[in-house]
Design an enzyme around this catalytic site. Structure first.
Site, PDB file in Angstrom:
ATOM      1  N   SER A 127      42.609  50.757  36.393  1.00 45.65           N
ATOM      2  CA  SER A 127      41.928  50.828  35.106  1.00 45.65           C
ATOM      3  C   SER A 127      42.764  51.569  34.067  1.00 45.65           C
ATOM      4  CB  SER A 127      40.583  51.540  35.279  1.00 45.65           C
ATOM      5  OG  SER A 127      39.999  51.861  34.036  1.00 45.65           O
TER       6      SER A 127
ATOM      7  N   HIS B 271      30.359  42.986  32.769  1.00 47.58           N
ATOM      8  CA  HIS B 271      30.779  44.383  32.948  1.00 47.58           C
ATOM      9  C   HIS B 271      29.842  45.113  33.901  1.00 47.58           C
ATOM     10  CE1 HIS B 271      33.929  46.871  30.892  1.00 47.58           C
ATOM     11  NE2 HIS B 271      33.294  47.841  31.526  1.00 47.58           N
TER      12      HIS B 271
END
Length: 380
Positions: free
Chosen positions: A106, A275
């Site tokens: 990430s 998401h």
């Protein structure tokens, strides 16, 4: 606690983590309707059991973006993974590589690009947000390429941050958050020692490297939120497409029109994703959105999916709905929080075992044989 299925890791993680971290991983946006529907819609999809198909030789092997994988699974980008276990991104990446599947780092990881990639024999994947600070974006891309990474996941469903009410209740955000987080750590001594003390530094590694100074949780909440760019359009991404020479995957697609736009843009793949229910509550679950999107793009690009996938059965369901592969987010985060690298390794083994059982009982001997015919009807 006995771990016999992937879902067992959630309860184990809840016991081990301070509440602010558990609910950061576990929670969704607003009333969490979409968070629940992601899981429920997948669980309601019926597989077609077929027998006497000679499934003695099953293969889960597949190829995604030029990489041969042991199964069509990758670990999704999850922010702050290094707060779930000591240097958590490194542990998760090692487990994924040992299993023969990709790990995605990430943007807002604790461990920076260079640290994670240096611990892995093969290239990891890297995820990047659309941010106002284009200098940071270019710096992150250059560093990823210099480290040997060639697959980019570009997340486009965060022009603004979602309203995650659980974070305020848990101490992740709010004026009293810092004090509450310290108090929570004090009553979770195993986490406090393993991560709080031995897992330092707790920087947001990719951001602090760029800024040239240490960062902390307040920076995650403040700097990142201030840098999301609501003005972004496909045209603004053209410089990234021209700069990034490897596979580029657009994450956050829920509409067939957007999927076709991704084809026109020149993306190599998309991730059908809401998401994990953490952005706009009330949108379609990924399972409901996936079939129409897969039909809209055909073979023009590679379709992946995430959101709601907790088990090997869920993986098979997503493949039958039209995905070529899936990303696991919360599922691996719970396992990492529970037993670190060993937990992620065991989770991936459990996912594989469940996939093999599902394939054997639906008569699919290879990933290519998991199709719409493997289902009894489609979700409505």
């Amino acid at each position: 606690m006995i771990i016999s299925s992937p879902n067992d890791y959630r309860a184990a993680a809840k016991s081990r983590l301070p509440p602010f971290l558990f609910h950061y991983v576990d929670g969704g946006a607003y009333a969490e309707y979409t968070l629940r529907r992601n899981v429920e819609d997948l669980s309601h999809i019926a597989l077609r059991q077929q027998v006497l198909r000679n499934v003695a030789d099953l293969s889960l092997e597949t190829e995604l973006f030029g990489q041969k994988l042991t199964m069509p699974v990758a670990l999704a980008p999850v922010g702050l993974t290094g707060m779930l276990a000591r240097r958590g991104e490194v542990q998760a990446a090692k487990a994924a590589q040992a299993k023969g599947v990709p790990f995605t780092l990430s943007t807002v990881s604790v461990c920076p690009i260079e640290e994670v990639q240096s611990q892995c024999a093969k290239p990891i994947w890297f995820q990047l947000y659309v941010l106002k600070d284009r200098g940071f974006m270019r710096n992150a891309l250059e560093r990823a390429q210099a480290a040997g990474i060639n697959t980019l996941i570009f997340t486009v469903d965060m022009p603004v941050p979602g309203a995650r009410y659980r974070d305020a209740h848990s101490g992740m955000s709010g004026r009293s958050g810092p004090t509450r987080r310290v108090l929570q750590a004090m009553v979770h001594p195993r986490w406090a020692l393993d991560v709080g003390l031995l897992g330092k530094p707790h920087d947001l590694g990719n951001i602090s490297t760029y800024r040239g100074k240490p960062t902390n949780l307040a920076d995650y909440i403040g700097w990142l939120a201030a840098n999301f760019d609501p003005s972004i359009s496909w045209k603004d991404l053209e410089w990234i497409r021209s700069f990034w020479k490897g596979p580029m995957i657009i994450k956050g697609i829920l509409d067939p029109v957007d999927a076709r736009d991704a084809v026109a843009f020149g993306a190599d793949g998309i991730v059908v994703s809401n998401h994990g229910g953490r952005q706009l509550d009330g949108v379609l679950s990924s399972a409901r959105a996936l079939p129409a999107i897969a039909d809209a793009v055909g073979d023009d690009l590679t379709v992946l999916a995430d959101s709601g996938i907790r088990t090997g059965l869920d993986v098979v369901r997503m493949l039958a709905l039209g995905a070529k592969g899936v990303l696991l987010g919360r599922a691996f985060a719970y396992a990492l929080a529970t037993h670190g690298q060993a937990g992620v390794a065991n989770l991936l083994d459990l996912i594989e075992k469940e996939m093999r059982v599902a394939m054997a009982l639906t008569g699919a001997r290879s990933i290519a044989e998991i199709t719409r015919d493997s289902l009894v009807g489609l979700p409505r």
